[in-house]
Design a protein around this motif. Structure first.
Motif, short mmCIF file in Angstrom:
data_model
loop_
_atom_site.label_atom_id
_atom_site.label_comp_id
_atom_site.label_asym_id
_atom_site.label_seq_id
_atom_site.Cartn_x
_atom_site.Cartn_y
_atom_site.Cartn_z
N LYS A 1 -1.82 9.50 -3.05
CA LYS A 1 -0.66 10.24 -3.36
C LYS A 1 0.17 10.88 -2.57
CE LYS A 1 -0.26 14.78 -5.94
NZ LYS A 1 -0.98 15.74 -6.67
N VAL A 2 -0.13 11.28 -1.36
CA VAL A 2 0.61 11.83 -0.38
C VAL A 2 1.81 10.92 0.12
CG1 VAL A 2 0.78 12.62 1.83
CG2 VAL A 2 -1.11 13.53 0.59
N LEU A 3 1.08 9.60 0.33
CA LEU A 3 2.31 8.63 0.94
C LEU A 3 3.15 8.15 -0.25
CD1 LEU A 3 -0.14 6.52 3.32
CD2 LEU A 3 1.54 8.26 3.85
N SER A 4 2.85 8.02 -1.43
CA SER A 4 3.64 7.61 -2.35
C SER A 4 4.62 8.69 -2.78
CB SER A 4 2.89 7.33 -3.79
OG SER A 4 2.16 8.34 -4.30
N SER A 5 4.46 9.89 -2.61
CA SER A 5 5.46 11.03 -2.54
C SER A 5 6.43 11.08 -1.31
CB SER A 5 4.90 12.18 -2.95
OG SER A 5 3.99 12.91 -2.01
N PHE A 6 5.99 10.52 -0.16
CA PHE A 6 6.63 10.66 1.09
C PHE A 6 7.98 9.61 1.14
CE2 PHE A 6 7.38 8.69 5.44
CZ PHE A 6 7.61 9.66 6.06
N ASN A 7 7.84 8.70 0.31
CA ASN A 7 8.96 7.68 0.34
C ASN A 7 9.23 7.24 -1.24
OD1 ASN A 7 10.76 5.34 0.44
ND2 ASN A 7 10.34 5.10 2.34
N PRO A 8 10.28 7.57 -1.88
CA PRO A 8 10.42 7.13 -3.40
C PRO A 8 10.40 5.75 -3.61
CG PRO A 8 12.57 7.80 -2.38
CD PRO A 8 11.69 8.20 -1.21
N GLU A 9 10.39 4.65 -2.59
CA GLU A 9 10.22 3.35 -2.52
C GLU A 9 8.92 2.72 -2.46
OE1 GLU A 9 12.55 0.85 -3.11
OE2 GLU A 9 13.94 2.20 -3.60
N TRP A 10 7.95 3.92 -2.18
CA TRP A 10 6.47 3.37 -1.85
C TRP A 10 5.78 3.87 -3.22
CZ3 TRP A 10 5.28 5.56 3.51
CH2 TRP A 10 5.69 5.11 4.63
N SER A 11 5.53 2.79 -4.03
CA SER A 11 4.63 2.92 -5.14
C SER A 11 3.31 3.07 -4.88
CB SER A 11 4.86 1.65 -5.91
OG SER A 11 4.13 0.73 -5.74
N ARG A 12 2.37 4.02 -5.70
CA ARG A 12 1.14 4.42 -5.38
C ARG A 12 0.26 3.10 -5.15
NH1 ARG A 12 -1.67 9.84 -7.95
NH2 ARG A 12 -3.54 9.70 -6.73
N THR A 13 0.56 2.05 -6.12
CA THR A 13 -0.13 0.74 -5.90
C THR A 13 0.07 0.08 -4.79
OG1 THR A 13 0.12 0.55 -8.19
CG2 THR A 13 -0.45 -1.49 -6.98
N GLN A 14 1.31 -0.02 -4.07
CA GLN A 14 1.68 -0.51 -2.93
C GLN A 14 1.03 -0.05 -1.71
OE1 GLN A 14 3.97 -3.36 -1.76
NE2 GLN A 14 2.31 -3.01 -0.76
N VAL A 15 1.03 1.34 -1.87
CA VAL A 15 0.16 2.17 -0.79
C VAL A 15 -1.15 2.03 -0.85
CG1 VAL A 15 -0.54 4.48 -0.09
CG2 VAL A 15 1.78 4.18 -0.67
N GLN A 16 -1.82 1.82 -2.00
CA GLN A 16 -3.24 1.30 -2.11
C GLN A 16 -3.59 0.22 -1.39
OE1 GLN A 16 -3.98 1.98 -6.08
NE2 GLN A 16 -4.17 4.16 -5.94
N VAL A 17 -2.58 -0.92 -1.49
CA VAL A 17 -2.70 -2.14 -0.84
C VAL A 17 -2.73 -2.20 0.49
CG1 VAL A 17 -1.66 -4.37 -0.60
CG2 VAL A 17 -1.73 -3.42 -2.72
N TRP A 18 -1.68 -1.33 1.29
CA TRP A 18 -1.69 -1.00 2.38
C TRP A 18 -3.07 -0.49 3.10
CZ3 TRP A 18 3.82 1.57 2.24
CH2 TRP A 18 4.87 0.57 2.13
N ILE A 19 -3.56 0.56 2.51
CA ILE A 19 -4.83 1.32 2.79
C ILE A 19 -6.05 0.20 2.95
CG2 ILE A 19 -6.40 3.13 2.24
CD1 ILE A 19 -4.02 4.60 1.20
N LYS A 20 -6.11 -0.72 1.82
CA LYS A 20 -7.06 -1.54 1.88
C LYS A 20 -7.28 -2.58 2.89
CE LYS A 20 -9.18 -4.88 -1.59
NZ LYS A 20 -9.27 -5.61 -2.72
N ASP A 21 -5.83 -2.98 3.12
CA ASP A 21 -5.31 -4.09 4.17
C ASP A 21 -5.51 -3.24 5.75
OD1 ASP A 21 -5.21 -5.72 2.30
OD2 ASP A 21 -2.95 -5.92 2.53
N GLY A 22 -5.98 -1.92 5.79
CA GLY A 22 -6.19 -1.31 7.05
C GLY A 22 -4.74 -1.12 7.98
N ASN A 23 -3.57 -0.88 7.04
CA ASN A 23 -2.36 -0.66 7.59
C ASN A 23 -2.22 0.82 7.70
OD1 ASN A 23 -1.48 -3.25 8.01
ND2 ASN A 23 -1.02 -3.79 5.97
#
Length: 302
Positions: free
Chosen positions: A19-41
């Protein structure tokens, strides 16, 4: 790869990291952020975490955005309606019916294809599919967009969007006669749990959404309004006007089945203003209503 670092502030503690990261940048969707987290990024204080990690004050979060999948986005010569251009930014008036950026399976005829033919220098922050794209408007919404020609300009414009200092005013025709002259809709928007292709006012996985509106003219069964965005959520004006009972004319997704025909929603991003990244001067642009929009207004007046 692009890397970002942020430190959790007091008001963000106990919030989920996605939630924090998806609100940090309007171009980052919550789904995209969750993929980055899962991939270790994404790391917190140097450690990998899960999407449901609850943040603590002072946590240092590092985000590494992976290189985008290489796709062949071909420059296409187009007669773009350029309102302003210099070495850092470009403002273009997008016509109704044009998609802003390519997606897998839809790689031609977009604004990005035209921009790539028009200028060779576009920011790379949003990857190969969205070079220079800082914000978007829907396919069937016409109007002004700002484009970044380098990463310095891109970061400045995104920061202005996050800080809610960009001026974005839209003209729209809605069903119903709005009795009050102006109003503010403050209602969070997220994915519609009944239809994942649509957005809705909801308390589940939603983001803050604020729209101000003024009534410009009233007709027998319709209102001509101007909306000013404070936030920029997907389909925000369309969702908010439906929520208060005045859906947009012609809107195939959020409007009534019986509507006026205009080939999509009657919505035009007519005014755009921002601080120039290089000169720090505020600049503003205004695009007139498209012909089909003007024709519909004339019919309603008659």
């Amino acid at each position: 790869m692009n890397q970002f670092e942020l430190t959790i502030e007091e008001h963000q503690k106990n919030d989920r990291i996605d939630k924090v990261l998806s609100s940090f940048n309007p171009e980052w969707s919550r789904t995209q952020v969750q993929v980055w987290i899962k991939d270790g990024n994404v790391t917190v204080n140097g450690n990998q975490v899960k999407s449901n990690y609850k943040c603590s004050t002072g946590d240092v979060i590092q985000v590494t955005i992976p290189e985008p999948e290489l796709l062949d986005v071909v420059p296409e010569e187009m007669n773009l309606d350029i309102y302003y251009e210099d070495a850092d930014v470009l403002v273009v008036n997008k016509p109704k019916g044009m998609v802003v950026h390519p997606a897998p399976g839809h790689l031609s005829g977009t604004l990005v294809n035209g921009l790539m033919a028009h200028c060779k220098d576009l920011s790379g922050i949003n990857g190969v599919l969205r070079p220079g794209i800082v914000h978007r408007i829907d396919k069937d919404t016409s109007g002004l967009l700002m484009v970044a020609k380098n990463d310095f300009a891109h970061e400045s414009l995104v920061n202005q969007l996050v800080a809610k200092t960009v001026t974005r005013k839209y003209k729209a025709i809605v069903h119903g006669v709005i009795p009050h002259d102006h109003g503010t809709i403050d209602a969070p928007i997220g994915r519609d749990k009944r239809d994942r292709q649509s957005m809705a006012v909801t308390d589940e996985n939603s983001k803050e959404a604020i729209t101000h509106f003024n009534v410009l003219e009233r007709f027998k069964d319709y209102s001509f309004i101007e909306c000013q965005l404070e936030t920029g959520r997907t389909h925000q004006i369309r969702v908010h006007m439906k929520y208060i009972g005045y859906p947009l004319v012609g809107d195939p997704k959020y409007g009534p089945k019986k509507t006026l025909e205009i080939g999509g929603q009657a919505l035009h991003a007519g005014l755009l203003g921002f601080v120039h990244p290089r000169t720090s001067e505020y600049i503003e642009f205004e695009a007139p209503l498209p012909t089909d929009f003007e024709d519909l207004l004339d019919k309603l007046k008659r």
